[in-house]
Enzyme design. Structure first.
Site, PDB file in Angstrom:
ATOM      1  N   HIS B   6       0.816  -1.103   0.197  1.00  9.78           N
ATOM      2  CA  HIS B   6       0.030   0.086   0.093  1.00  9.78           C
ATOM      3  C   HIS B   6       0.882   1.299  -0.036  1.00  9.78           C
ATOM      4  O   HIS B   6       1.346   1.868   1.072  1.00  9.78           O
ATOM      5  CB  HIS B   6      -1.068  -0.142   1.339  1.00  9.78           C
ATOM      6  N   ARG B  71      -1.874   8.576  -6.071  1.00  5.45           N
ATOM      7  CA  ARG B  71      -2.304   9.449  -4.705  1.00  5.45           C
ATOM      8  C   ARG B  71      -3.939   9.217  -4.692  1.00  5.45           C
ATOM      9  O   ARG B  71      -4.500   9.798  -5.322  1.00  5.45           O
ATOM     10  CB  ARG B  71      -1.936  10.902  -4.959  1.00  5.45           C
ATOM     11  N   HIS B 178     -10.638   1.444  -1.491  1.00  3.54           N
ATOM     12  CA  HIS B 178     -10.143   2.776  -0.959  1.00  3.54           C
ATOM     13  C   HIS B 178     -10.882   4.053  -1.591  1.00  3.54           C
ATOM     14  O   HIS B 178     -10.965   4.241  -2.723  1.00  3.54           O
ATOM     15  CB  HIS B 178      -8.665   2.800  -1.534  1.00  3.54           C
ATOM     16  N   TYR B 194     -11.496   7.769   5.374  1.00  2.00           N
ATOM     17  CA  TYR B 194     -10.805   6.365   5.201  1.00  2.00           C
ATOM     18  C   TYR B 194     -11.252   5.225   6.006  1.00  2.00           C
ATOM     19  O   TYR B 194     -11.410   4.139   5.581  1.00  2.00           O
ATOM     20  CB  TYR B 194      -9.240   6.596   5.261  1.00  2.00           C
ATOM     21  N   HIS B 223      -5.658   0.235   5.978  1.00  2.00           N
ATOM     22  CA  HIS B 223      -5.914   0.876   7.186  1.00  2.00           C
ATOM     23  C   HIS B 223      -6.392  -0.040   8.333  1.00  2.00           C
ATOM     24  O   HIS B 223      -7.096   0.387   9.104  1.00  2.00           O
ATOM     25  CB  HIS B 223      -6.782   2.074   7.315  1.00  2.00           C
ATOM     26  N   GLU B 284       1.313   2.443   3.771  1.00  2.00           N
ATOM     27  CA  GLU B 284       0.985   3.769   3.121  1.00  2.00           C
ATOM     28  C   GLU B 284       1.950   5.151   3.486  1.00  2.00           C
ATOM     29  O   GLU B 284       1.672   6.212   3.620  1.00  2.00           O
ATOM     30  CB  GLU B 284      -0.248   4.230   3.701  1.00  2.00           C
ATOM     31  N   ARG B 290       2.347  11.929   8.415  1.00  2.00           N
ATOM     32  CA  ARG B 290       3.732  12.048   7.963  1.00  2.00           C
ATOM     33  C   ARG B 290       4.845  12.222   9.073  1.00  2.00           C
ATOM     34  O   ARG B 290       5.970  12.631   8.842  1.00  2.00           O
ATOM     35  CB  ARG B 290       3.788  13.101   6.846  1.00  2.00           C
TER      36      ARG B 290
END
Lengths: 342, 342
Positions: B6, B71, B178, B194, B223, B284, B290
């Protein structure tokens, strides 16, 4: 003492549902609309539905007191207009009040609101006042999506909701964030919509700064907080990216999770991730998941067993989850108990 | 070998976003609409964005290969009509293909589809075919809600989606379920939409009997499966009430979860609850979260650390999660690797 903060009157006498069906028929055909006085439910009927169901289970599971609100999936705020919701909420709230009068040691009411999609939430205040002042309600259930799965209301951090929050602060009662039936075929009511709503509400609170405006406002996010504890790292990281304070500081003075998570590993995760002072015992019994788990031989929703079996709790922490936290988060409950010398 | 199933091209050269903005401007003003040939991105630019970002992280974290798709938040299927989605998907898929050609040892493409709200999914088949046949795509990303948070499509178990499933079965490729950006202000894209979509999809699959019709169809729910593993007891109980077989039998030959859960307790729960053969390594990265976790000093999305640190895995199980399961669920990946002697 064991307080279950999340129970609904899912077992009300059939006459209630019949009245509701007539009310719904009356939306299209006003001649069919029932009067409130058309609903007749005797104390004996109420006693019977409680004694053979919720109270029997509470005795079997040794919980003492349930904060008891109208059946969540039946709130169905999407049906009809404000007048329809208003008549329905009044009836359902009064029934829970009657339960609390018939079983004063075991049930304390929480109120549903007469929400209606597109109608300003302040219209709910008279019913809220009645429930707090006349019925002794110690909390409300607030539906973040009265549309029933279309999600047409603003986020909970929007000023749209502030009139309700002002009342909650004034009366010092918390709101459980609880949706109702989904009319969106994508969302199974108890398997998707409930859990999604919990997750959604938590993320809305991360995005906003609601508790700067209302430092004493308190939300209980049911069903173990939806996905939030399982994805705690994601939420910590997103808060960080949004330049919010750490979750503990940003939300955890005001946001609490219940223990309606129906297996041991889930409860263990909740207890490992969320501070003990933010966890409130609950089962939502008799509710979403009614069966017996063949792996354990016990009801899925017998959440006390999971809390008991969790290896990481001290007796003091267990008491916090069972009782101490509920007294703190629901001060009107604490006051009512103290008045009785409990 | 460590396969990350992913990853998205979240770091594409700025020209891509500029082209997309121009395309969006062209919806209102056709004179402003760009040609596909107006987008010029050199191999060097692609190399630079990958080498300094995804590949640098993969090296640091010692993962070998990423299944790489456009993306997710930029798919934005709600924007414009099928022609808009079609041009956009073609561009994005070709870019991921170019990444895979420039870094054949490290990236294998997965395709986004040109979905559009209200448009039959079979319109996506030509792009799907191009991606599988010409680009070597080993999977697709399927958006269960191309409306972007309005949830106007039927559940994944509806025949609406069957033409896509027939193609997936024909090519023996899985779909990652997704969603993309949420335009509904209630749903934060990566924090609510999500995760809700993952939970919603899982519950839809419980309600239906899709794998009776498509015994070899495979879905990866990203996820970490949304809320599903945390509420595994709820889902087992609901399946039981719906008179479905046990989850293992009902879904787990066809449904897999990735490890995009960004803290140790979450990964530990996933590994404890879900059979090892249903868990696929993924991060991911570079994606939704991040930042660096101040508690650990490592990136939240450095999921390999959690899998490594989990006390309950044997080395053989870890290898299954890192590699073996991916080869089984993505047979075209396995074939491509075998062809290279890997």
């Amino acid at each position: 003492m064991i307080i279950d903060v999340h129970g609904h009157y899912t077992t009300a006498p059939r006459a209630l549902e019949a009245w509701r069906n007539q009310q719904i028929a009356g939306i299209a055909d006003p001649a069919a609309a029932p009067q409130r006085s058309d609903l007749r439910i005797s104390d004996d009927e109420i006693r019977e539905t409680i004694e053979t169901n919720q109270l029997a289970q509470m005795r079997a599971r040794r919980s003492d007191l349930t904060i008891f609100s109208p059946r969540a999936s039946f709130m169905a705020h999407h049906i009809g207009d404000f007048a329809v919701s208003s008549a329905w909420a009044a009836i359902c709230n009064e029934l829970c009040f009657r339960v609390s009068r018939l079983f004063p040691d075991h049930f304390v009411p929480a109120a549903m609101l007469p929400q209606s999609p597109g109608v300003p939430p302040e219209t709910c205040i008279p019913e809220l006042e009645t429930c707090v002042r006349d019925y002794g309600a110690v909390a409300i259930n607030l539906n973040p999506d009265p549309s029933g799965g279309r999600w047409t209301s603003p986020p909970l951090t929007d000023r749209h909701w502030y009139p309700i929050y002002e009342k909650l602060v004034e009366h010092d009662i918390p709101a459980m964030v609880h949706v109702s039936t989904s009319v969106n075929p994508c969302f199974h009511t108890t398997g998707a919509h409930y859990i999604n709503a919990d997750t959604t509400a938590f993320m809305q609170l991360i995005q906003g700064d609601l508790f700067t405006d209302f430092p004493t406002l308190r939300f209980v996010i049911p069903h173990g907080g939806g996905a939030a504890p399982y994805h705690w790292g994601r939420y910590r990281g997103l808060a960080q990216e949004l330049k919010k304070p750490p979750l503990k500081e940003h939300l955890l003075n005001n946001v609490f999770f219940d223990t309606c998570v129906y297996h041991q590993p889930g409860i263990d995760l909740l207890l490992r991730v969320v501070p003990i002072e933010n966890i409130l015992f609950a089962s939502e019994m008799i509710g979403a998941v009614r069966g017996v788990d063949p792996d354990t031989g016990h009801n899925y929703d017998d959440t006390r067993r999971y809390v008991e079996a969790s290896p990481q709790l001290t007796p003091a922490q267990r008491a916090q989850i069972y009782e101490g936290n509920a007294r703190r988060v629901y001060p009107r409950l604490a006051a009512a108990l103290e008045k009785k010398g409990k």
